[in-house]
Motif scaffolding. Structure first.
Motif, PDB file in Angstrom:
ATOM      1  N   ASN A 206     -13.366 -62.641  12.926  1.00  9.69           N
ATOM      2  CA  ASN A 206     -14.608 -61.981  13.327  1.00  9.69           C
ATOM      3  C   ASN A 206     -14.345 -60.771  14.217  1.00  9.69           C
ATOM      4  OD1 ASN A 206     -16.755 -63.948  12.286  1.00  9.69           O
ATOM      5  ND2 ASN A 206     -15.345 -65.306  13.403  1.00  9.69           N
ATOM      6  N   GLY A 207     -14.822 -59.612  13.745  1.00  4.93           N
ATOM      7  CA  GLY A 207     -14.647 -58.389  14.498  1.00  4.93           C
ATOM      8  C   GLY A 207     -15.728 -57.378  14.208  1.00  4.93           C
ATOM      9  N   TRP A 208     -15.771 -56.322  15.031  1.00  5.35           N
ATOM     10  CA  TRP A 208     -16.762 -55.263  14.895  1.00  5.35           C
ATOM     11  C   TRP A 208     -16.096 -53.906  15.048  1.00  5.35           C
ATOM     12  CZ3 TRP A 208     -17.550 -59.928  17.039  1.00  5.35           C
ATOM     13  CH2 TRP A 208     -18.655 -60.678  16.594  1.00  5.35           C
ATOM     14  N   ALA A 209     -16.655 -52.930  14.369  1.00  2.90           N
ATOM     15  CA  ALA A 209     -16.256 -51.537  14.532  1.00  2.90           C
ATOM     16  C   ALA A 209     -17.522 -50.727  14.776  1.00  2.90           C
ATOM     17  CB  ALA A 209     -15.530 -51.027  13.292  1.00  2.90           C
ATOM     18  N   VAL A 210     -17.455 -49.785  15.701  1.00 10.50           N
ATOM     19  CA  VAL A 210     -18.642 -49.023  16.080  1.00 10.50           C
ATOM     20  C   VAL A 210     -18.327 -47.535  16.067  1.00 10.50           C
ATOM     21  CG1 VAL A 210     -19.552 -50.890  17.497  1.00 10.50           C
ATOM     22  CG2 VAL A 210     -18.098 -49.146  18.561  1.00 10.50           C
ATOM     23  N   GLY A 211     -19.382 -46.717  15.943  1.00 11.77           N
ATOM     24  CA  GLY A 211     -19.138 -45.291  15.902  1.00 11.77           C
ATOM     25  C   GLY A 211     -20.380 -44.442  16.014  1.00 11.77           C
ATOM     26  N   LEU A 216     -22.717 -49.633  13.301  1.00  8.04           N
ATOM     27  CA  LEU A 216     -22.198 -50.922  13.758  1.00  8.04           C
ATOM     28  C   LEU A 216     -21.821 -51.748  12.533  1.00  8.04           C
ATOM     29  CD1 LEU A 216     -21.670 -53.187  15.806  1.00  8.04           C
ATOM     30  CD2 LEU A 216     -24.138 -53.622  15.864  1.00  8.04           C
ATOM     31  N   LEU A 217     -20.523 -52.022  12.401  1.00  7.87           N
ATOM     32  CA  LEU A 217     -20.008 -52.760  11.256  1.00  7.87           C
ATOM     33  C   LEU A 217     -19.437 -54.089  11.710  1.00  7.87           C
ATOM     34  CD1 LEU A 217     -18.001 -49.887   9.489  1.00  7.87           C
ATOM     35  CD2 LEU A 217     -20.440 -50.436   9.285  1.00  7.87           C
ATOM     36  N   GLN A 218     -19.587 -55.107  10.874  1.00  8.99           N
ATOM     37  CA  GLN A 218     -19.053 -56.433  11.178  1.00  8.99           C
ATOM     38  C   GLN A 218     -18.163 -56.908  10.037  1.00  8.99           C
ATOM     39  OE1 GLN A 218     -21.804 -59.739  11.175  1.00  8.99           O
ATOM     40  NE2 GLN A 218     -20.574 -60.915  12.612  1.00  8.99           N
ATOM     41  N   SER A 219     -17.064 -57.581  10.403  1.00  4.23           N
ATOM     42  CA  SER A 219     -16.209 -58.243   9.429  1.00  4.23           C
ATOM     43  C   SER A 219     -16.086 -59.709   9.804  1.00  4.23           C
ATOM     44  CB  SER A 219     -14.818 -57.608   9.398  1.00  4.23           C
ATOM     45  OG  SER A 219     -13.961 -58.324   8.521  1.00  4.23           O
ATOM     46  N   ASP A 221     -13.920 -61.618   7.746  1.00  2.49           N
ATOM     47  CA  ASP A 221     -12.738 -62.040   6.992  1.00  2.49           C
ATOM     48  C   ASP A 221     -11.480 -61.276   7.417  1.00  2.49           C
ATOM     49  OD1 ASP A 221     -13.296 -59.559   5.951  1.00  2.49           O
ATOM     50  OD2 ASP A 221     -13.755 -60.266   3.932  1.00  2.49           O
ATOM     51  N   GLY A 222     -11.377 -61.015   8.719  1.00 10.08           N
ATOM     52  CA  GLY A 222     -10.187 -60.364   9.238  1.00 10.08           C
ATOM     53  C   GLY A 222     -10.080 -58.885   8.937  1.00 10.08           C
ATOM     54  N   GLY A 223     -11.178 -58.254   8.598  1.00 13.64           N
ATOM     55  CA  GLY A 223     -11.196 -56.825   8.341  1.00 13.64           C
ATOM     56  C   GLY A 223     -10.991 -56.441   6.901  1.00 13.64           C
ATOM     57  N   ALA A 224     -10.933 -57.413   5.982  1.00 15.22           N
ATOM     58  CA  ALA A 224     -10.789 -57.095   4.563  1.00 15.22           C
ATOM     59  C   ALA A 224     -12.052 -56.449   4.017  1.00 15.22           C
ATOM     60  CB  ALA A 224     -10.446 -58.351   3.771  1.00 15.22           C
ATOM     61  N   THR A 225     -13.217 -56.930   4.473  1.00 16.26           N
ATOM     62  CA  THR A 225     -14.501 -56.350   4.070  1.00 16.26           C
ATOM     63  C   THR A 225     -15.383 -56.179   5.301  1.00 16.26           C
ATOM     64  OG1 THR A 225     -15.521 -58.520   3.642  1.00 16.26           O
ATOM     65  CG2 THR A 225     -14.383 -57.442   1.795  1.00 16.26           C
ATOM     66  N   TRP A 226     -16.336 -55.245   5.195  1.00 14.72           N
ATOM     67  CA  TRP A 226     -17.216 -54.923   6.317  1.00 14.72           C
ATOM     68  C   TRP A 226     -18.642 -54.742   5.804  1.00 14.72           C
ATOM     69  CZ3 TRP A 226     -15.221 -54.378  11.337  1.00 14.72           C
ATOM     70  CH2 TRP A 226     -13.821 -54.393  11.416  1.00 14.72           C
ATOM     71  N   LYS A 227     -19.596 -55.084   6.662  1.00 14.57           N
ATOM     72  CA  LYS A 227     -20.998 -54.830   6.338  1.00 14.57           C
ATOM     73  C   LYS A 227     -21.681 -54.201   7.545  1.00 14.57           C
ATOM     74  CE  LYS A 227     -22.598 -59.463   7.714  1.00 14.57           C
ATOM     75  NZ  LYS A 227     -23.321 -60.689   7.271  1.00 14.57           N
ATOM     76  N   ALA A 228     -22.659 -53.349   7.278  1.00 12.77           N
ATOM     77  CA  ALA A 228     -23.411 -52.699   8.345  1.00 12.77           C
ATOM     78  C   ALA A 228     -24.407 -53.674   8.953  1.00 12.77           C
ATOM     79  CB  ALA A 228     -24.135 -51.482   7.813  1.00 12.77           C
ATOM     80  N   GLN A 229     -24.567 -53.599  10.282  1.00 15.05           N
ATOM     81  CA  GLN A 229     -25.537 -54.429  10.987  1.00 15.05           C
ATOM     82  C   GLN A 229     -26.658 -53.565  11.541  1.00 15.05           C
ATOM     83  OE1 GLN A 229     -22.891 -56.785  13.764  1.00 15.05           O
ATOM     84  NE2 GLN A 229     -24.053 -58.450  12.846  1.00 15.05           N
ATOM     85  N   LYS A 230     -27.877 -54.052  11.394  1.00 16.57           N
ATOM     86  CA  LYS A 230     -29.018 -53.355  11.968  1.00 16.57           C
ATOM     87  C   LYS A 230     -28.994 -53.480  13.482  1.00 16.57           C
ATOM     88  CE  LYS A 230     -32.123 -53.912   7.990  1.00 16.57           C
ATOM     89  NZ  LYS A 230     -33.426 -54.445   7.523  1.00 16.57           N
ATOM     90  N   ASN A 231     -29.341 -52.388  14.148  1.00 27.03           N
ATOM     91  CA  ASN A 231     -29.446 -52.408  15.601  1.00 27.03           C
ATOM     92  C   ASN A 231     -30.408 -51.311  16.029  1.00 27.03           C
ATOM     93  OD1 ASN A 231     -27.836 -49.938  16.871  1.00 27.03           O
ATOM     94  ND2 ASN A 231     -26.688 -50.608  15.052  1.00 27.03           N
ATOM     95  N   PRO A 232     -30.939 -51.377  17.252  1.00 29.13           N
ATOM     96  CA  PRO A 232     -31.990 -50.441  17.660  1.00 29.13           C
ATOM     97  C   PRO A 232     -31.485 -49.103  18.172  1.00 29.13           C
ATOM     98  CG  PRO A 232     -31.664 -52.084  19.357  1.00 29.13           C
ATOM     99  CD  PRO A 232     -30.766 -52.474  18.221  1.00 29.13           C
ATOM    100  N   ILE A 248     -21.824 -60.264  23.420  1.00 27.52           N
ATOM    101  CA  ILE A 248     -21.076 -59.100  22.979  1.00 27.52           C
ATOM    102  C   ILE A 248     -21.827 -57.848  23.434  1.00 27.52           C
ATOM    103  CG2 ILE A 248     -20.038 -57.902  21.018  1.00 27.52           C
ATOM    104  CD1 ILE A 248     -20.391 -60.590  19.469  1.00 27.52           C
ATOM    105  N   TRP A 249     -21.124 -56.955  24.128  1.00 28.33           N
ATOM    106  CA  TRP A 249     -21.723 -55.744  24.674  1.00 28.33           C
ATOM    107  C   TRP A 249     -21.101 -54.516  24.033  1.00 28.33           C
ATOM    108  CZ3 TRP A 249     -25.679 -55.588  28.305  1.00 28.33           C
ATOM    109  CH2 TRP A 249     -26.007 -56.811  28.912  1.00 28.33           C
ATOM    110  N   ILE A 250     -21.931 -53.503  23.798  1.00 20.48           N
ATOM    111  CA  ILE A 250     -21.473 -52.237  23.237  1.00 20.48           C
ATOM    112  C   ILE A 250     -21.990 -51.096  24.112  1.00 20.48           C
ATOM    113  CG2 ILE A 250     -21.613 -50.663  21.261  1.00 20.48           C
ATOM    114  CD1 ILE A 250     -21.985 -53.110  19.470  1.00 20.48           C
ATOM    115  N   ALA A 251     -21.096 -50.166  24.460  1.00 18.94           N
ATOM    116  CA  ALA A 251     -21.503 -48.960  25.178  1.00 18.94           C
ATOM    117  C   ALA A 251     -22.185 -48.018  24.193  1.00 18.94           C
ATOM    118  CB  ALA A 251     -20.295 -48.286  25.804  1.00 18.94           C
TER     119      ALA A 251
END
Length: 328
Positions: A206-211, A216-219, A221-232, A248-251
Protein backbone atom coordinates in the motif's frame (compact mmCIF):
# COMPACT_ATOMS: atom_id res chain seq x y z
CA UNK A 1 5.49 48.66 -1.68
CA UNK A 2 5.86 45.16 -0.33
CA UNK A 3 7.86 42.66 -2.38
CA UNK A 4 6.33 39.42 -3.59
CA UNK A 5 8.59 36.62 -4.78
CA UNK A 6 7.81 33.75 -7.10
CA UNK A 7 9.93 30.65 -6.67
CA UNK A 8 10.02 27.45 -8.73
CA UNK A 9 10.50 24.13 -6.96
CA UNK A 10 12.80 21.96 -9.05
CA UNK A 11 12.22 24.34 -11.95
CA UNK A 12 8.63 23.23 -12.46
CA UNK A 13 5.83 24.51 -10.24
CA UNK A 14 5.69 28.06 -8.90
CA UNK A 15 4.30 29.10 -5.53
CA UNK A 16 3.61 32.54 -4.13
CA UNK A 17 5.75 33.40 -1.14
CA UNK A 18 5.03 35.92 1.56
CA UNK A 19 7.23 39.05 1.74
CA UNK A 20 10.20 38.97 4.04
CA UNK A 21 11.21 41.60 6.56
CA UNK A 22 14.52 42.28 8.25
CA UNK A 23 15.63 40.01 11.04
CA UNK A 24 18.65 39.48 13.23
CA UNK A 25 20.23 37.87 10.17
CA UNK A 26 20.02 40.51 7.43
CA UNK A 27 22.69 38.87 5.31
CA UNK A 28 20.96 35.58 4.60
CA UNK A 29 17.33 34.66 4.05
CA UNK A 30 15.87 31.22 4.52
CA UNK A 31 13.24 29.62 2.31
CA UNK A 32 12.56 26.24 3.88
CA UNK A 33 12.63 23.36 1.42
CA UNK A 34 12.94 20.00 3.20
CA UNK A 35 13.14 18.32 6.60
CA UNK A 36 14.53 15.15 8.15
CA UNK A 37 14.01 13.71 11.61
CA UNK A 38 16.22 10.70 12.42
CA UNK A 39 15.09 10.32 16.05
CA UNK A 40 12.41 11.34 18.55
CA UNK A 41 14.35 14.45 19.60
CA UNK A 42 16.44 15.35 16.52
CA UNK A 43 15.31 17.11 13.36
CA UNK A 44 16.98 19.12 10.61
CA UNK A 45 15.34 21.76 8.42
CA UNK A 46 16.91 22.76 5.10
CA UNK A 47 16.96 26.30 3.71
CA UNK A 48 17.51 26.41 -0.03
CA UNK A 49 20.11 29.17 0.48
CA UNK A 50 22.39 26.83 2.47
CA UNK A 51 21.45 27.04 6.13
CA UNK A 52 20.41 23.95 8.09
CA UNK A 53 18.49 24.36 11.35
CA UNK A 54 18.87 21.56 13.87
CA UNK A 55 17.12 20.63 17.11
CA UNK A 56 18.21 18.08 19.69
CA UNK A 57 15.32 18.64 22.12
CA UNK A 58 12.25 17.88 20.03
CA UNK A 59 11.87 21.39 18.65
CA UNK A 60 12.13 23.37 21.88
CA UNK A 61 15.23 25.14 20.54
CA UNK A 62 16.82 25.39 17.09
CA UNK A 63 20.39 26.17 16.01
CA UNK A 64 21.43 27.39 12.56
CA UNK A 65 24.39 25.81 10.77
CA UNK A 66 25.89 26.99 7.47
CA UNK A 67 26.61 24.30 4.87
CA UNK A 68 28.72 26.70 2.82
CA UNK A 69 26.75 25.81 -0.30
CA UNK A 70 26.95 28.26 -3.20
CA UNK A 71 24.02 26.69 -5.09
CA UNK A 72 20.33 26.14 -4.30
CA UNK A 73 19.75 23.10 -2.10
CA UNK A 74 16.64 20.95 -2.51
CA UNK A 75 16.75 17.89 -0.25
CA UNK A 76 18.06 16.67 3.11
CA UNK A 77 18.14 13.32 4.89
CA UNK A 78 19.79 12.08 8.10
CA UNK A 79 20.17 8.39 8.93
CA UNK A 80 21.02 9.04 12.58
CA UNK A 81 21.39 12.03 14.89
CA UNK A 82 24.76 13.09 13.46
CA UNK A 83 25.12 11.71 9.92
CA UNK A 84 23.24 13.20 7.00
CA UNK A 85 23.27 14.66 3.49
CA UNK A 86 22.03 17.72 1.64
CA UNK A 87 21.70 17.82 -2.15
CA UNK A 88 21.19 20.56 -4.69
CA UNK A 89 21.94 22.10 -8.03
CA UNK A 90 24.87 21.14 -10.29
CA UNK A 91 25.31 17.71 -8.73
CA UNK A 92 25.99 19.15 -5.28
CA UNK A 93 26.04 16.60 -2.45
CA UNK A 94 27.17 17.63 1.03
CA UNK A 95 27.72 15.34 4.01
CA UNK A 96 27.97 15.89 7.75
CA UNK A 97 29.04 13.56 10.55
CA UNK A 98 28.64 15.98 13.47
CA UNK A 99 24.97 16.91 13.44
CA UNK A 100 25.15 19.62 10.73
CA UNK A 101 27.90 21.65 12.40
CA UNK A 102 30.32 21.07 9.53
CA UNK A 103 29.78 19.86 5.97
CA UNK A 104 32.01 18.26 3.34
CA UNK A 105 31.43 17.94 -0.40
CA UNK A 106 31.15 14.45 -1.87
CA UNK A 107 32.08 13.54 -5.44
CA UNK A 108 28.99 12.62 -7.44
CA UNK A 109 30.26 12.49 -11.01
CA UNK A 110 27.23 14.42 -12.27
CA UNK A 111 26.29 18.02 -12.93
CA UNK A 112 22.57 17.24 -12.95
CA UNK A 113 20.51 19.06 -10.34
CA UNK A 114 19.81 16.70 -7.42
CA UNK A 115 16.29 17.10 -6.01
CA UNK A 116 15.83 14.52 -3.26
CA UNK A 117 17.86 12.24 -1.01
CA UNK A 118 16.73 9.19 0.96
CA UNK A 119 18.66 7.23 3.59
CA UNK A 120 18.14 3.78 5.08
CA UNK A 121 20.94 2.96 7.50
CA UNK A 122 24.22 2.97 5.56
CA UNK A 123 22.30 2.93 2.28
CA UNK A 124 21.43 6.15 0.49
CA UNK A 125 19.94 7.28 -2.81
CA UNK A 126 19.69 10.72 -4.40
CA UNK A 127 17.64 11.51 -7.52
CA UNK A 128 17.41 14.45 -9.86
CA UNK A 129 17.21 15.88 -13.35
CA UNK A 130 17.52 13.78 -16.53
CA UNK A 131 16.70 10.57 -14.66
CA UNK A 132 19.78 10.90 -12.46
CA UNK A 133 20.07 8.45 -9.55
CA UNK A 134 23.10 7.95 -7.32
CA UNK A 135 23.49 5.23 -4.69
CA UNK A 136 25.80 4.75 -1.71
CA UNK A 137 26.36 1.55 0.27
CA UNK A 138 28.97 2.91 2.69
CA UNK A 139 27.17 5.66 4.59
CA UNK A 140 27.67 8.24 1.85
CA UNK A 141 31.44 8.15 1.55
CA UNK A 142 31.25 7.06 -2.09
CA UNK A 143 28.47 7.23 -4.67
CA UNK A 144 27.81 5.40 -7.94
CA UNK A 145 25.24 5.90 -10.69
CA UNK A 146 22.23 3.63 -11.11
CA UNK A 147 20.43 3.36 -14.45
CA UNK A 148 16.79 4.45 -14.23
CA UNK A 149 15.88 4.13 -17.90
CA UNK A 150 14.24 7.56 -18.00
CA UNK A 151 15.30 11.09 -18.86
CA UNK A 152 12.56 12.67 -16.73
CA UNK A 153 13.43 14.59 -13.59
CA UNK A 154 12.92 12.38 -10.54
CA UNK A 155 11.45 14.41 -7.69
CA UNK A 156 11.20 11.79 -4.93
CA UNK A 157 12.74 8.45 -3.97
CA UNK A 158 11.48 6.15 -1.19
CA UNK A 159 12.65 2.73 -0.02
CA UNK A 160 10.71 0.46 2.31
CA UNK A 161 13.74 -1.76 2.88
CA UNK A 162 17.10 -2.43 1.23
CA UNK A 163 15.46 -3.98 -1.84
CA UNK A 164 12.03 -2.46 -2.44
CA UNK A 165 11.90 1.14 -3.63
CA UNK A 166 9.90 3.60 -5.71
CA UNK A 167 10.54 6.89 -7.50
CA UNK A 168 8.26 9.49 -9.07
CA UNK A 169 8.85 12.54 -11.22
CA UNK A 170 7.81 14.73 -14.10
CA UNK A 171 5.13 13.83 -16.64
CA UNK A 172 3.64 11.17 -14.38
CA UNK A 173 6.85 9.14 -14.17
CA UNK A 174 6.67 6.17 -11.75
CA UNK A 175 9.43 3.60 -11.25
CA UNK A 176 9.89 0.70 -8.87
CA UNK A 177 12.70 -1.69 -7.97
CA UNK A 178 12.92 -5.00 -6.12
CA UNK A 179 16.71 -5.26 -6.03
CA UNK A 180 17.90 -2.10 -4.31
CA UNK A 181 17.95 -0.04 -7.48
CA UNK A 182 20.15 -2.28 -9.64
CA UNK A 183 17.23 -2.44 -12.07
CA UNK A 184 14.15 -0.24 -12.31
CA UNK A 185 10.77 -0.93 -13.88
CA UNK A 186 8.99 2.02 -15.49
CA UNK A 187 5.28 1.83 -14.63
CA UNK A 188 2.86 3.08 -17.28
CA UNK A 189 -0.54 4.14 -15.99
CA UNK A 190 -3.28 6.37 -17.38
CA UNK A 191 -3.98 7.53 -13.84
CA UNK A 192 -0.75 9.57 -13.78
CA UNK A 193 -1.81 12.62 -15.78
CA UNK A 194 0.43 15.23 -14.14
CA UNK A 195 3.94 15.48 -12.77
CA UNK A 196 4.45 13.76 -9.41
CA UNK A 197 6.29 15.23 -6.44
CA UNK A 198 6.35 12.55 -3.71
CA UNK A 199 5.83 8.84 -3.10
CA UNK A 200 5.48 6.83 0.10
CA UNK A 201 4.54 3.24 0.98
CA UNK A 202 3.32 2.17 4.42
CA UNK A 203 3.94 -1.52 3.71
CA UNK A 204 4.95 -3.75 0.79
CA UNK A 205 1.58 -3.31 -0.94
CA UNK A 206 0.00 0.00 0.00
CA UNK A 207 1.38 3.32 -1.15
CA UNK A 208 0.52 6.74 -2.55
CA UNK A 209 2.02 9.15 -5.05
CA UNK A 210 1.04 12.81 -5.15
CA UNK A 211 1.67 15.73 -7.45
CA UNK A 212 0.50 18.70 -9.45
CA UNK A 213 -3.15 19.84 -9.65
CA UNK A 214 -4.34 17.72 -6.72
CA UNK A 215 -3.18 14.47 -8.28
CA UNK A 216 -3.42 11.63 -5.75
CA UNK A 217 -2.68 8.06 -6.80
CA UNK A 218 -2.95 4.87 -4.77
CA UNK A 219 -1.39 1.44 -5.26
CA UNK A 220 -2.41 -1.69 -3.40
CA UNK A 221 -0.06 -4.09 -5.19
CA UNK A 222 3.39 -2.71 -4.47
CA UNK A 223 3.31 -0.10 -7.22
CA UNK A 224 2.55 -2.43 -10.14
CA UNK A 225 -0.74 -0.61 -10.79
CA UNK A 226 -2.16 2.74 -9.67
CA UNK A 227 -5.57 4.36 -9.53
CA UNK A 228 -6.57 7.99 -9.03
CA UNK A 229 -8.30 8.93 -5.77
CA UNK A 230 -10.88 11.66 -5.43
CA UNK A 231 -9.98 14.43 -3.03
CA UNK A 232 -11.13 18.02 -2.38
CA UNK A 233 -7.88 19.69 -3.51
CA UNK A 234 -6.64 21.11 -6.80
CA UNK A 235 -3.42 22.31 -5.18
CA UNK A 236 0.06 21.00 -5.75
CA UNK A 237 0.48 18.00 -3.40
CA UNK A 238 4.10 17.67 -2.30
CA UNK A 239 4.60 15.35 0.69
CA UNK A 240 3.05 12.48 2.70
CA UNK A 241 3.39 11.26 6.29
CA UNK A 242 1.43 9.29 8.88
CA UNK A 243 0.74 10.26 12.49
CA UNK A 244 0.57 8.09 15.60
CA UNK A 245 -3.17 7.57 15.07
CA UNK A 246 -2.33 6.10 11.61
CA UNK A 247 -3.95 9.01 9.81
CA UNK A 248 -2.35 9.81 6.45
CA UNK A 249 -1.45 13.47 5.89
CA UNK A 250 -0.55 15.26 2.66
CA UNK A 251 0.96 18.74 2.32
CA UNK A 252 -1.31 20.66 -0.08
CA UNK A 253 -0.12 24.27 -0.19
CA UNK A 254 -2.66 26.32 1.82
CA UNK A 255 -4.25 23.26 3.42
CA UNK A 256 -3.63 19.65 4.44
CA UNK A 257 -5.34 16.57 3.08
CA UNK A 258 -6.01 13.89 5.69
CA UNK A 259 -7.46 10.39 5.60
CA UNK A 260 -8.65 8.69 8.76
CA UNK A 261 -9.63 5.42 7.05
CA UNK A 262 -6.44 4.21 5.42
CA UNK A 263 -6.74 6.38 2.34
CA UNK A 264 -10.27 5.49 1.30
CA UNK A 265 -11.57 9.04 1.88
CA UNK A 266 -9.88 12.44 2.17
CA UNK A 267 -10.80 15.78 3.69
CA UNK A 268 -9.15 19.20 3.54
CA UNK A 269 -7.90 20.92 6.71
CA UNK A 270 -6.99 24.63 6.34
CA UNK A 271 -3.45 25.62 7.31
CA UNK A 272 -3.55 28.19 10.15
CA UNK A 273 -1.77 31.53 9.94
CA UNK A 274 -1.63 31.95 6.19
CA UNK A 275 1.26 29.53 5.69
CA UNK A 276 1.84 27.44 2.58
CA UNK A 277 2.98 23.96 3.62
CA UNK A 278 5.42 21.95 1.51
CA UNK A 279 6.42 19.02 3.75
CA UNK A 280 4.93 16.90 6.51
CA UNK A 281 7.26 14.83 8.67
CA UNK A 282 7.33 12.98 11.98
CA UNK A 283 9.57 13.74 14.94
CA UNK A 284 9.04 11.02 17.50
CA UNK A 285 5.30 10.84 18.22
CA UNK A 286 4.71 14.32 16.82
CA UNK A 287 3.74 15.31 13.30
CA UNK A 288 5.22 18.52 11.93
CA UNK A 289 4.74 20.56 8.77
CA UNK A 290 7.28 22.66 6.94
CA UNK A 291 6.19 25.93 5.33
CA UNK A 292 8.21 28.49 3.38
CA UNK A 293 8.70 30.69 6.43
CA UNK A 294 8.16 28.49 9.48
CA UNK A 295 7.01 25.20 10.93
CA UNK A 296 3.71 23.97 12.33
CA UNK A 297 3.02 21.21 14.81
CA UNK A 298 0.01 18.96 15.18
CA UNK A 299 -1.70 19.60 18.51
CA UNK A 300 -4.10 17.52 20.57
CA UNK A 301 -5.37 14.09 19.58
CA UNK A 302 -7.16 15.20 16.42
CA UNK A 303 -6.85 17.42 13.38
CA UNK A 304 -5.56 20.68 14.86
CA UNK A 305 -2.33 22.45 13.90
CA UNK A 306 -0.47 25.38 15.44
CA UNK A 307 2.40 27.55 14.25
CA UNK A 308 5.51 26.79 16.33
CA UNK A 309 6.81 30.11 17.63
CA UNK A 310 10.05 28.52 18.86
CA UNK A 311 11.38 28.55 15.30
CA UNK A 312 11.91 31.72 13.24
CA UNK A 313 14.08 31.29 10.13
CA UNK A 314 16.64 33.85 9.02
CA UNK A 315 15.20 36.74 7.05
CA UNK A 316 11.67 36.70 8.52
CA UNK A 317 9.80 37.68 11.65
CA UNK A 318 6.89 35.25 11.89
CA UNK A 319 3.72 36.28 13.72
CA UNK A 320 3.08 39.99 13.37
CA UNK A 321 4.72 39.92 9.94
CA UNK A 322 2.35 37.21 8.72
CA UNK A 323 -0.67 39.06 10.07
CA UNK A 324 0.47 42.28 8.41
CA UNK A 325 1.09 40.49 5.14
CA UNK A 326 -2.40 39.00 5.12
CA UNK A 327 -4.02 42.29 6.01
CA UNK A 328 -5.24 41.05 9.39
Amino acid sequence: MKRRTITAAAGFCAALMLPLTASASDTQNCYLRDASSPSASNAYLLCEQGLVYGTTDGGATWTAHDTGASVILHGISFYDATHGFAVGDAGTLLATDDGAKTWQARTTGTKDHLLSVFTLGNLAWTSGFDGALLHSTDGGRTWSKQNTGTSMALESVFFLDADRGWMVGWSGTILRTADGGKTWQIIKTDAAQWSLAAVRFIDANNGWAVGFSGQLLQSTDGGATWKAQKNPSQSWLTSLATDRAKRIWIAADEHFLVSEDGGANWQAIPVPGGFFVARVFTMGDSLWALAELGVLKQTGPGLQWKHDENFVPAGAHIGSTIDETLGK
